[in-house]
Design a protein around this motif. Structure first.
Motif, PDB file in Angstrom:
ATOM      1  N   GLU A  56       0.838  -1.210   0.000  1.00 41.76           N
ATOM      2  CA  GLU A  56       0.000   0.000   0.000  1.00 41.76           C
ATOM      3  C   GLU A  56       0.868   1.253   0.000  1.00 41.76           C
ATOM      4  O   GLU A  56       1.589   1.515   0.948  1.00 41.76           O
ATOM      5  N   GLU A  94      -5.012   3.217  -1.889  1.00 38.24           N
ATOM      6  CA  GLU A  94      -5.997   3.910  -1.041  1.00 38.24           C
ATOM      7  C   GLU A  94      -6.293   5.251  -1.691  1.00 38.24           C
ATOM      8  O   GLU A  94      -5.380   6.026  -1.979  1.00 38.24           O
ATOM      9  N   HIS A 129      -4.719   8.328  -0.253  1.00 33.76           N
ATOM     10  CA  HIS A 129      -3.266   8.392  -0.389  1.00 33.76           C
ATOM     11  C   HIS A 129      -2.875   8.920  -1.772  1.00 33.76           C
ATOM     12  O   HIS A 129      -1.913   9.683  -1.902  1.00 33.76           O
ATOM     13  N   HIS A 159      -8.570   0.259  -0.614  1.00 30.85           N
ATOM     14  CA  HIS A 159      -9.034   1.052   0.531  1.00 30.85           C
ATOM     15  C   HIS A 159      -9.704   2.323   0.031  1.00 30.85           C
ATOM     16  O   HIS A 159      -9.061   3.149  -0.616  1.00 30.85           O
ATOM     17  N   ASP A 194     -10.994   2.537   4.609  1.00 30.71           N
ATOM     18  CA  ASP A 194      -9.991   2.912   5.601  1.00 30.71           C
ATOM     19  C   ASP A 194     -10.340   4.333   6.020  1.00 30.71           C
ATOM     20  O   ASP A 194      -9.853   5.300   5.440  1.00 30.71           O
TER      21      ASP A 194
HETATM   22 MN    MN Z   1      -5.123   2.158   4.104  1.00 31.16          MN
END
Ligand code: MN
Ligand code: GLC
Length: 350
Positions: A181, A219, A222, A247, A289
Motif C-alpha cells: 500500500e 488507497e 493516499h 481502501h 480505511d
Molecule cells: Mn489504508
C-alpha cells in the motif's frame, strides 16, 4: 441509517466478493497529533460486533491489534457475530523499534525483525482465513535526504519482500497474497513506495518465482495526498493485473491524511471509479480505511462506516446504470466535456 444486525451492505451484481470490509482501527479513540483520546477505548475484539452491526462482512487488523496468540479467540469472536477476516497486516510503524523504518532501516537487525514479522503475519492471516496481507509503507521513508542511501533502500525492499514472498509460497502456496500500500508522506516527510507507480516498479523487480503473489492495495486518499488521480491509479493497478485489495475513503484537498468517509468529497470521481471497477470485473474485497472523527460521540462511532457504506451502495447502483454505450459514443464523438456532463447527469439528474 444503521441496518439491523443481520443486514449487511452488499454490492449488487459485483463479481467475486460482494460484502464490504473495514479496519478495527477505524473505530479509534479520536486522538490526533494535537490531542489525546476523546472517547473510551474499545477492546479490539469488542470492535468486531460493532463492525458487523455496521453492516460489514469483513474486518481487517494489524498484528499489533490481533497478535498471533489471539488468532483463535478472534476467530471465535468473529464467527459469533458473522464477520470474517478479510485482510491482515504487520504494523511497521507503531512500535518505537521501527521509528526509522522497518524493511528500509539502516540497521540490519531491524530489517531482519521486519522480515520475521512479515512472515508471522502471513501465518496469522492464513490461520484467520484472510486471503490478503497488506504491507503499508508506514515509516519506510526519510525526513532528511542522505540519512539513508536510496539505492540501498531499493535493494533492502527487494531482499525483504523476496524473502517474505518465498516464505509465503513455500508455506501457503498461492493462498495468501501480498498487497503493498503506497502513501507519499505522513508519518515521514517523504516515504518510499510513495505511489502506485513506484509499487508496481518494485514488484517488477521481484523474483519471478513469487512475483505473482505481490500486488497493490491502493488507497484513494493516499493518491490524493500525492496530488494524483485515484481513478487512474486504480486503472493502472488493474491493467497490471495487480489490484489485490482496495481502501476507499475521501480526502478534502491535498493536506494531512483525513480518512474521511467514502463518497463525501468527490462523488463524481467515486462514481467513475466504480464504473472502472465494474467494467474490470474486480472480484476482490472493497474495504474502507476511514477514521471515526474526533468530535463524534462514542455511541456514533460507527457512523463513519455506515455513511461510507451507504454512499458506496448508492454510487454502485448509479454506476451500474451508467450507459456504457453512451460513454463510448461520446468518446467516439470526441466530446470529453460531455462525458463529464453525462456522469453528472447519472449522479444528480432525474
Ligand atoms: Mn489504508
Ligand atoms: C495504517 C494505515 C492504513 C493502512 C493500514 C494497514 O492504519 O494508516 O492506511 O491501510 O495501516 O497497514
Amino acid at each position: 441509517m444503521t441496518p439491523p444486525m443481520e443486514q449487511k451492505y452488499m454490492l449488487r451484481s459485483k463479481k467475486g466478493q460482494t460484502g464490504l470490509g473495514a479496519g478495527v482501527w477505524n473505530l479509534g479513540v479520536g486522538s490526533d497529533p494535537f490531542g489525546g483520546p476523546v472517547r473510551e477505548s474499545i477492546a479490539i475484539l469488542d470492535r468486531l460486533p460493532l463492525l458487523a452491526e455496521a453492516g460489514m462482512t469483513y474486518y481487517e487488523a494489524h498484528d499489533s491489534e490481533i497478535p498471533a496468540e489471539q488468532v483463535e479467540e478472534a476467530k471465535a469472536r468473529a464467527a459469533a457475530c458473522g464477520i470474517s477476516c478479510g485482510m491482515y497486516t504487520p504494523s511497521y510503524f507503531a512500535s518505537p523499534i521501527f521509528k526509522d523504518g522497518a524493511m528500509t532501516s539502516n540497521a540490519p537487525e531491524i530489517r531482519k525483525l521486519a522480515t520475521e514479522n512479515g512472515k508471522k503475519a502471513i501465518d496469522s492471516a492464513a490461520a484467520l482465513g484472510a486471503s490478503t496481507v497488506v504491507f503499508w509503507n508506514g515509516r519506510e521513508g526519510f525526513d532528511f535526504v542522505l540519512s539513508k542511501n536510496g539505492r540501498d533502500v531499493i535493494q533492502r525492499l527487494l531482499e525483504g519482500f523476496n524473502q517474505i514472498g518465498q516464505y509465503a509460497k513455500e508455506k501457503h502456496g498461492d493462498k495468501v497474497r501480498l498487497a503493498i500500500e503506497p502513501k507519499p508522506n505522513e508519518p515521514r516527510a517523504n516515504m518510499y513506495l510513495a505511489t502506485v507507480g513506484e509499487v508496481l516498479y518494485l514488484i517488477s523487480r521481484l523474483d519471478p518465482a513469487h512475483q505473482h503473489l505481490f500486488g497493490v492495495n491502493p488507497e484513494t486518499a493516499h493518491s490524493r495526498i500525492a496530488g494524483l488521480d485515484y481513478v487512474w491509479d486504480v486503472e493502472l493497478c488493474l491493467e497490471a493485473g495487480k489490484l489485490f485489495h482496495i481502501h476507499l475513503n475521501s480526502q478534502d484537498s491535498q493536506r494531512y491524511d483525513q480518512d474521511l468517509p467514502f463518497g463525501y468529497t468527490e462523488p463524481l470521481k467515486d462514481l467513475a471509479l466504480l464504473v472502472v471497477l465494474q467494467d474490470a470485473g474486480y472480484p476482490g474485497i472493497i474495504a474502507f480505511d476511514v477514521k471515526a472523527p474526533r468530535p463524534d460521540e462514542q455511541k456514533d462511532i460507527a457512523d463513519v462506516l455506515t455513511v461510507s457504506a451507504q454512499n458506496l451502495v448508492w454510487l454502485w447502483d448509479k454506476a451500474l446504470a451508467v450507459d456504457r454505450g453512451v460513454l463510448q459514443s461520446l468518446r467516439d464523438q470526441k466530446r470529453n466535456t460531455a462525458i463529464a456532463g453525462y456522469l453528472a447527469q447519472c449522479l444528480y439528474g432525474r
